[in-house]
Motif scaffolding. Structure first.
Motif, PDB file in Angstrom:
ATOM      1  N   THR A   1       0.826  -1.203   0.000  1.00 15.11           N
ATOM      2  CA  THR A   1       0.000   0.000   0.000  1.00 15.11           C
ATOM      3  C   THR A   1       0.861   1.254   0.000  1.00 15.11           C
ATOM      4  OG1 THR A   1      -1.616  -1.228   1.328  1.00 15.11           O
ATOM      5  CG2 THR A   1      -1.937   1.140   1.137  1.00 15.11           C
ATOM      6  N   PHE A   2       1.964   1.212   0.740  1.00 15.34           N
ATOM      7  CA  PHE A   2       2.865   2.367   0.807  1.00 15.34           C
ATOM      8  C   PHE A   2       3.429   2.705  -0.571  1.00 15.34           C
ATOM      9  CE2 PHE A   2       7.366   3.670   1.163  1.00 15.34           C
ATOM     10  CZ  PHE A   2       7.177   4.950   1.681  1.00 15.34           C
ATOM     11  N   PHE A   3       3.960   1.701  -1.273  1.00 15.58           N
ATOM     12  CA  PHE A   3       4.583   1.965  -2.568  1.00 15.58           C
ATOM     13  C   PHE A   3       3.554   2.355  -3.633  1.00 15.58           C
ATOM     14  CE2 PHE A   3       8.051  -0.723  -0.746  1.00 15.58           C
ATOM     15  CZ  PHE A   3       9.055   0.226  -0.835  1.00 15.58           C
ATOM     16  N   VAL A   4       2.372   1.755  -3.579  1.00 16.85           N
ATOM     17  CA  VAL A   4       1.321   2.156  -4.522  1.00 16.85           C
ATOM     18  C   VAL A   4       0.896   3.587  -4.248  1.00 16.85           C
ATOM     19  CG1 VAL A   4      -1.059   1.737  -5.230  1.00 16.85           C
ATOM     20  CG2 VAL A   4       0.505  -0.186  -4.941  1.00 16.85           C
ATOM     21  N   SER A   5       0.814   3.967  -2.971  1.00 14.42           N
ATOM     22  CA  SER A   5       0.387   5.322  -2.604  1.00 14.42           C
ATOM     23  C   SER A   5       1.399   6.375  -3.034  1.00 14.42           C
ATOM     24  CB  SER A   5       0.152   5.406  -1.096  1.00 14.42           C
ATOM     25  OG  SER A   5      -0.846   4.491  -0.681  1.00 14.42           O
ATOM     26  N   LEU A   6       2.659   5.969  -3.200  1.00 14.94           N
ATOM     27  CA  LEU A   6       3.681   6.935  -3.632  1.00 14.94           C
ATOM     28  C   LEU A   6       3.410   7.471  -5.028  1.00 14.94           C
ATOM     29  CD1 LEU A   6       7.004   5.340  -2.291  1.00 14.94           C
ATOM     30  CD2 LEU A   6       5.735   7.265  -1.327  1.00 14.94           C
ATOM     31  N   VAL A   7       2.694   6.687  -5.845  1.00 17.18           N
ATOM     32  CA  VAL A   7       2.364   7.145  -7.198  1.00 17.18           C
ATOM     33  C   VAL A   7       0.950   7.699  -7.254  1.00 17.18           C
ATOM     34  CG1 VAL A   7       3.980   5.573  -8.299  1.00 17.18           C
ATOM     35  CG2 VAL A   7       1.653   4.807  -7.865  1.00 17.18           C
ATOM     36  N   LEU A   8       0.399   8.038  -6.092  1.00 19.35           N
ATOM     37  CA  LEU A   8      -0.956   8.589  -6.044  1.00 19.35           C
ATOM     38  C   LEU A   8      -1.095   9.865  -6.867  1.00 19.35           C
ATOM     39  CD1 LEU A   8      -3.606   7.760  -4.699  1.00 19.35           C
ATOM     40  CD2 LEU A   8      -3.060   9.298  -2.816  1.00 19.35           C
TER      41      LEU A   8
ATOM     42  N   GLU B   1      -4.122  12.187 -12.048  1.00 23.72           N
ATOM     43  CA  GLU B   1      -4.273  12.720 -13.400  1.00 23.72           C
ATOM     44  C   GLU B   1      -5.326  11.950 -14.189  1.00 23.72           C
ATOM     45  OE1 GLU B   1      -2.696  15.406 -14.461  1.00 23.72           O
ATOM     46  OE2 GLU B   1      -1.691  15.617 -12.523  1.00 23.72           O
ATOM     47  N   ILE B   2      -5.684  10.770 -13.694  1.00 23.86           N
ATOM     48  CA  ILE B   2      -6.629   9.904 -14.414  1.00 23.86           C
ATOM     49  C   ILE B   2      -7.953   9.794 -13.679  1.00 23.86           C
ATOM     50  CG2 ILE B   2      -6.950   7.613 -15.418  1.00 23.86           C
ATOM     51  CD1 ILE B   2      -3.929   7.280 -15.394  1.00 23.86           C
ATOM     52  N   VAL B   3      -7.888   9.618 -12.355  1.00 23.93           N
ATOM     53  CA  VAL B   3      -9.105   9.424 -11.556  1.00 23.93           C
ATOM     54  C   VAL B   3      -9.143  10.442 -10.427  1.00 23.93           C
ATOM     55  CG1 VAL B   3      -9.289   6.954 -12.049  1.00 23.93           C
ATOM     56  CG2 VAL B   3      -7.942   7.707 -10.098  1.00 23.93           C
ATOM     57  N   SER B   4     -10.345  10.668  -9.908  1.00 25.63           N
ATOM     58  CA  SER B   4     -10.534  11.617  -8.813  1.00 25.63           C
ATOM     59  C   SER B   4     -10.359  10.922  -7.467  1.00 25.63           C
ATOM     60  CB  SER B   4     -11.926  12.241  -8.901  1.00 25.63           C
ATOM     61  OG  SER B   4     -12.915  11.250  -8.694  1.00 25.63           O
ATOM     62  N   ASP B   5     -10.277  11.743  -6.401  1.00 20.42           N
ATOM     63  CA  ASP B   5     -10.178  11.190  -5.065  1.00 20.42           C
ATOM     64  C   ASP B   5     -11.402  10.348  -4.721  1.00 20.42           C
ATOM     65  OD1 ASP B   5      -7.752  12.353  -4.714  1.00 20.42           O
ATOM     66  OD2 ASP B   5      -8.426  13.968  -3.392  1.00 20.42           O
TER      67      ASP B   5
ATOM     68  N   MET C   1     -14.986   7.355 -17.243  1.00 20.61           N
ATOM     69  CA  MET C   1     -13.685   7.393 -17.921  1.00 20.61           C
ATOM     70  C   MET C   1     -13.797   6.646 -19.251  1.00 20.61           C
ATOM     71  SD  MET C   1     -11.300   6.536 -14.627  1.00 20.61           S
ATOM     72  CE  MET C   1      -9.810   6.636 -15.621  1.00 20.61           C
ATOM     73  N   PRO C   2     -14.313   7.293 -20.284  1.00 22.80           N
ATOM     74  CA  PRO C   2     -14.518   6.632 -21.575  1.00 22.80           C
ATOM     75  C   PRO C   2     -13.237   6.079 -22.193  1.00 22.80           C
ATOM     76  CG  PRO C   2     -15.638   8.763 -21.485  1.00 22.80           C
ATOM     77  CD  PRO C   2     -14.738   8.686 -20.291  1.00 22.80           C
TER      78      PRO C   2
END
Length: 471
Positions: free
Chosen positions: A36-43, A48-52, A307-308
């Motif tokens: 989760t930590f490493f995935v969150s680093l590219v949050l 740029e693609i999806v919203s919070d 997201m078409p």
């Protein structure tokens, strides 16, 4: 009375740690934290693609699904304990000899699952997310109050899932196959109308709604969805399972006759009979495959409207390939190599027989994908089918190489699960990105076929040399 709850927590830990190794299982939540930590680093890139809100939606439905998987114990747990761990006597199965009511025992059992898996899954997940917020801009997610709210709402999503499936398993215990057929046809109906769902429907999950806009009503509704199914399950608890004498015609010879001189005919026939005659045979398909598949399709259908650029069918084929690998777990769940050790067979022979049965079972998701593709976008039929087949083959080859004949046991080892995740996650992310450029980019996955075959051959040699542990 709190002593029973504490003993159940210790019992769960000792059972898991003895099966998966003390250090290996202890590393499992550590791996979830690091992942989760490493995935969150590219949050910031994901933003740029999806919203919070869409990120929050994915998190909450993920833990809703995890809760449902844990709650499925009511359908399969009794048979699993009897057939694989008959030497163990769990507290929940000793309720008749304890000086407390059976409902009290199973209320503690349900509470134990919530607390135990909160520490195993939810707390490491949110902790990794919170730790990453110190290094990258996390937006609204980085605030301490938001992180505490996320911890609460993910827990609520998990509890909604576990209580709902616990209730469904109670209904199944009373009405058997009738309830399964009703559930199956209800799933088909929801699958039919899923195309008309908008994203607002998905955001109506009370725990998610509370996270996005905290209100007492949503918190109260979440509590109702947890407490009411749980209370009904305990009120109508059924633990008396009279074992009627059963007799079966010689279906084994008939199935072998259909398969002719096929090398693994006897093994495939045995697997089909095991799946059919085991407790909740059809329930296994519905609870561990059709329901998650239905939820994924509904989510992707709604997400495709937001997201078409994402190809819903391509991503669904990708997810379907991942989920189909769980069928290898079904086939090996109740089997042990020690049952065949007196025969002139190697571990690789048994793995190959299960692999043959797995390939036949893959006809189910293949038909589902074909029907959905023809209905929604016939032009993407070929790339969708090729993507599903290559991902399914690659996933099961990685699973066999890492876990051999005991995936349900070996995969819970922290080191093994880390290797498994690192072997598949980059590939899945790459396919999601490629899907934005067109469905035919999925043909790149054909390069995985020689890799999968290499892993299979290496896995056969590995498990023949290191004979599987028998449990």
């Amino acid at each position: 009375m709190f002593d029973i709850f504490k003993c159940m927590i210790k019992e769960e830990w000792r059972m898991h740690s003895s099966l998966f190794g003390h250090s290996g299982f202890a590393l499992f939540p550590v791996f979830i934290f690091l992942f989760t930590f490493f995935v969150s680093l590219v949050l910031p890139v994901f933003r740029e693609i999806v919203s919070d809100a869409q990120i929050a939606l994915g998190m909450h439905y993920l833990f809703l699904l995890v809760g449902g998987m844990v709650g499925a114990f009511g359908l399969m747990g009794r048979e699993f304990m009897n057939r694989r761990f008959g030497q163990a006597s769990l507290i929940a199965y000793s309720s008749r000899v304890l000086p407390v009511s059976e409902r009290f025992i199973f209320a503690n059992f349900l509470g134990k699952d919530i607390v135990y898996y909160f520490g195993l899954y939810i707390l490491p997940f949110v902790s990794g997310f919170a730790f990453a917020a110190k290094f990258v801009p996390a937006g609204n997610f980085g605030a301490p109050f938001t992180l505490l709210t996320l911890l609460l709402t993910l827990s609520l999503s998990f509890m909604i899932g576990i209580s709902a499936v616990f209730f469904l398993s109670t209904v199944y215990a009373h009405s058997g196959k009738i309830s399964l057929f009703c559930l199956f046809f209800s799933s088909l109906l929801l699958l039919h109308i899923s195309g008309n769902l908008d994203q607002g429907t998905l955001y109506s999950l009370p725990s998610l709604s509370f996270f996005l806009a905290p209100s007492e009503n949503q918190l109260l509704l979440s509590g109702v969805l947890i407490l009411v199914p749980s209370a009904l399950s305990l009120i109508f608890l059924k633990i008396e399972f009279p074992q009627a004498q059963k007799s079966f015609s010689n279906s084994f010879s008939k199935i072998c006759g259909y398969l002719g001189s096929y090398r693994y005919a006897a093994f495939v026939a045995k697997d089909s009979l095991d799946l059919k005659r085991s407790e909740g045979g059809l329930g296994k398909v519905i609870f561990s495959f059709v329901l998650p598949l239905l939820l994924v399709w509904i989510l992707l259908s709604a997400l495709g409207k937001v997201m078409p650029a994402l190809s819903t069918l391509t991503i669904f084929a990708l997810v379907l390939g991942v989920l189909s690998s769980s069928m290898y777990n079904w086939l090996t769940e109740y089997d042990m190599f020690s049952s065949y050790s007196f025969l002139p067979l190697r571990v690789s022979d048994m793995i190959k027989s299960k692999l043959n049965s797995y390939l036949l079972l893959n006809l189910i998701p293949l038909v589902i994908l074909t029907m959905l593709t023809l209905k929604n976008d016939p032009s993407s039929l070929i790339p969708s089918l090729l993507l599903f087949l290559t991902i399914s083959l690659y996933m099961v080859s990685v699973l066999i190489y890492l876990t051999g004949f005991s995936p349900s046991i070996n995969l819970y080892n922290g080191k093994t699960f880390a290797l498994y995740t690192l072997s598949v996650m980059p590939l899945l992310l790459l396919n999601i990105i490629l899907s934005m450029f067109g469905s035919y980019y999925a043909l790149v996955d054909l390069l995985l076929v020689p890799v999968a075959l290499y892993l299979l051959l290496k896995g056969f040699r590995k498990w023949d040399y290191n004979e599987s542990r028998c449990f």
